[in-house]
Design an enzyme around this catalytic site. Structure first.
Site, PDB file in Angstrom:
ATOM      1  N   LYS A  20       2.300   3.996 -12.349  1.00 49.28           N
ATOM      2  CA  LYS A  20       3.548   3.581 -11.697  1.00 49.28           C
ATOM      3  C   LYS A  20       3.970   2.222 -12.257  1.00 49.28           C
ATOM      4  O   LYS A  20       3.110   1.365 -12.521  1.00 49.28           O
ATOM      5  CB  LYS A  20       3.288   3.511 -10.187  1.00 49.28           C
ATOM      6  CG  LYS A  20       4.511   3.289  -9.316  1.00 49.28           C
ATOM      7  CD  LYS A  20       4.120   3.410  -7.832  1.00 49.28           C
ATOM      8  CE  LYS A  20       5.261   3.139  -6.882  1.00 49.28           C
ATOM      9  NZ  LYS A  20       4.877   3.290  -5.464  1.00 49.28           N
ATOM     10  N   SER A  57       7.851   6.175  -2.665  1.00 53.26           N
ATOM     11  CA  SER A  57       8.432   5.506  -3.796  1.00 53.26           C
ATOM     12  C   SER A  57       7.808   5.895  -5.141  1.00 53.26           C
ATOM     13  O   SER A  57       8.435   5.671  -6.185  1.00 53.26           O
ATOM     14  CB  SER A  57       8.301   3.984  -3.624  1.00 53.26           C
ATOM     15  OG  SER A  57       6.953   3.594  -3.576  1.00 53.26           O
ATOM     16  N   SER A 112       4.014   6.372   0.288  1.00 58.42           N
ATOM     17  CA  SER A 112       4.635   6.492  -1.030  1.00 58.42           C
ATOM     18  C   SER A 112       3.892   7.317  -2.056  1.00 58.42           C
ATOM     19  O   SER A 112       4.432   7.597  -3.119  1.00 58.42           O
ATOM     20  CB  SER A 112       4.865   5.114  -1.624  1.00 58.42           C
ATOM     21  OG  SER A 112       6.104   4.643  -1.220  1.00 58.42           O
TER      22      SER A 112
HETATM   23  N1  GLN Z   1       9.069   5.054   2.622  1.00 61.06           N
HETATM   24  C1  GLN Z   1       8.393   3.847   2.992  1.00 61.06           C
HETATM   25  C2  GLN Z   1       9.368   2.667   2.815  1.00 61.06           C
HETATM   26  O1  GLN Z   1      10.500   2.937   2.784  1.00 61.06           O
HETATM   27  C3  GLN Z   1       7.127   3.704   2.222  1.00 61.06           C
HETATM   28  C4  GLN Z   1       7.163   2.931   0.961  1.00 61.06           C
HETATM   29  C5  GLN Z   1       5.805   2.838   0.307  1.00 61.06           C
HETATM   30  O2  GLN Z   1       4.814   3.412   0.763  1.00 61.06           O
HETATM   31  N2  GLN Z   1       5.733   2.042  -0.754  1.00 61.06           N
HETATM   32  O3  GLN Z   1       9.031   1.542   2.754  1.00 61.06           O
END
Ligand code: GLN
Length: 481
Positions: free
Chosen positions: A62, A137, A161
């Site tokens: 990532k 994400s 994420s």
């Molecule tokens: N969807 C969550 C957010 O909006 C999780 C993001 C993550 O785990 N990096 O922050």
């Protein structure tokens, strides 16, 4: 999968250069349509003398994980030309193992968001159907694995994420116990919730990779001492008698006033899976979890994560890294760099975070959220005294279409869509594996979360359940892409 590739390499049926070229060709072929990558590397660089099972195997990281000499943008304009001068520990370990980095994957800007639609380089599309998002994400890591470009990829997980895009992409996504994998070199989002984890197409592959990247790191104070276990072996243990619970308030269709066909199908298939688990010797029971606490998960998460994110990202000023802002003085320069460098979603979260961190709001907002977090974790720990793990659908259905998405993937079933945050609140090991398809033929994952430190048990349970789904190793087929 990893073992087969390893054998082929050992028998010299294929070389690491060929594997890399093959992966690179696929990555380039799919890039325009799916946008999995920020950077695709030109050549296979790897250690010659490594002798691990990952030696010669291509993978992706990532783009919020630091790679010295390789562009690392976190999919944000504020870091769009940032080339780090140091390696994240997870990258170092993979290098040492002989695995071959293919490229850096697209994410929701700075890892905030759950849709895979907010990267500065555009949206990431779902390999099962391009009209659908893949979730985030860690969107690019999920899609690169779902497309079969690489057998595994590394992501990060602060709320869900890894586990949500794994569900939407029809792949396996694992976030181990907090501290199990060093976070040195992962761009901090919300430090008390951030984890590094793995995507692959089977539980065994996820276990193999975790074995290589776990362990204590003197550069990360929160990292855990190695547990000395080989997960790739532990997964094969007998699971008879293992006890799982699911939450009534999440799984009972009657709890949803605006139920959809999609949701009904997901929950029905979930019950069918539980039945198969029982037939295989698991004890599976329904429990009640205080609905107030469940409803508090998302606001509590937002309060804590926005506060921590605001503080962690205060260094993104355009002064040390990223494009310099214009202005008469430092303040004006920072103001311009941050105004231009962040998208609306990020700015909204920083405004929230700054408000929450203001002295007069801290007690009422931040500290209260920390208390609620503790209550949720205590409740979970109480249940985990009796049960080895919690099992729940990872979402109310497959990935939504781009036209249906908001910052949250679904507002209507928000307890169901956000329960995986419990795993981050308590640092519990948590894994998503594919278990069914929704009525639009999009894959849906099931999530298993277990006791802190018992990564081996969670993987062991998932390994068994994977054999009951009939979906082990699925890949978005040529007919889809
Ligand atoms: N969807 C969550 C957010 O909006 C999780 C993001 C993550 O785990 N990096 O922050």
């Amino acid at each position: 999968m990893i073992r087969e590739l390893h054998e082929k390499l050992e028998k010299e049926e294929v070389t690491k250069e060929e594997l890399f070229e093959e992966a690179k060709t696929l990555a380039e072929k799919y890039q325009e349509e799916f946008n999995s990558f920020v950077t695709i590397l030109d050549e296979a660089k790897s250690k010659r003398r490594a002798d691990s099972i990952l030696k010669g195997i291509p993978y992706a990281l990532k783009d919020n994980i630091s790679t010295s000499g390789i562009l690392t943008t976190a999919s944000s304009n504020i870091l769009k030309d940032y080339v780090p001068v140091y390696d994240a520990t997870v990258y170092q370990k993979l290098k040492k193992s002989g695995a071959v980095l293919l490229g850096k994957t697209t994410l929701d800007e700075l890892a905030m968001g759950g849709t895979g639609t907010t990267a500065n380089t555009g949206v990431v599309r779902n390999p099962w159907n391009r009209e659908h998002l893949i979730g985030g994400s860690s969107a690019g890591s999920a899609s690169a694995v779902a497309l079969g470009i690489v057998p595994f990829a590394i992501g990060s997980d602060t709320g869900d994420s890894i586990r949500k895009p794994a569900s939407f992409g029809g792949v396996v996504g694992f976030k181990p116990t907090y501290g199990r994998i060093s976070r040195y070199g992962l761009f901090a989002f919300a430090s008390s919730l951030d984890h590094v984890g793995v995507f692959a197409r089977s539980v065994e592959d996820v276990a193999i990779v975790t074995d290589i990247i776990k362990g204590e790191d003197s550069k990360d104070m929160t990292s855990l001492e190695d547990d000395g276990k080989v997960y790739a072996e532990e997964i094969k243990k007998d699971t008879t008698g293992k006890k799982l619970f699911y939450i009534k308030e999440i799984c009972d269709i009657e709890e949803y006033p605006n139920k959809t066909e999609k949701l009904e199908k997901t929950l029905k298939e979930f019950q069918d899976l539980l039945e198969k688990c029982r037939e295989q010797g698991f004890v599976v029971e329904e429990v009640s979890f205080d609905k107030k606490l469940l409803e508090a998960i998302y606001p509590t998460y937002m309060t804590i994560s926005c506060a921590e994110a605001t503080s962690n990202n205060a260094n993104l000023t355009g002064i040390q890294f990223g494009p310099r802002g214009n202005g008469e003085n430092i303040e004006e320069m920072m103001f311009q760099a941050r105004t231009e460098g962040f998208s609306e979603l990020i700015k909204r979260r920083f405004v929230l975070g700054s408000y929450i961190l203001q002295k007069e709001n801290q007690e009422k907002l931040y500290l209260n959220a920390c208390r609620i977090r503790r209550l949720i974790v205590e409740k979970m720990n109480e249940l985990l005294k009796e049960y080895d793990g919690m099992i729940l659908p990872a979402s109310g259905g497959g990935a939504p279409k781009f036209s249906e998405s908001s910052e949250q993937v679904s507002d209507s079933h928000y307890i169901l869509e956000n329960h995986m945050v419990i795993g981050n609140f308590g640092g519990f090991p948590s894994i998503t594996i594919p278990y069914c398809f929704d009525e639009e033929k999009m894959p849906v994952g099931v999530n298993i979360t277990g006791r802190v430190m018992e990564d081996d048990v969670v993987l062991n349970i998932a390994y068994k359940i994977e054999t009951l789904t009939g979906l082990k190793g699925i890949k978005a087929g040529e007919e889809n892409v």
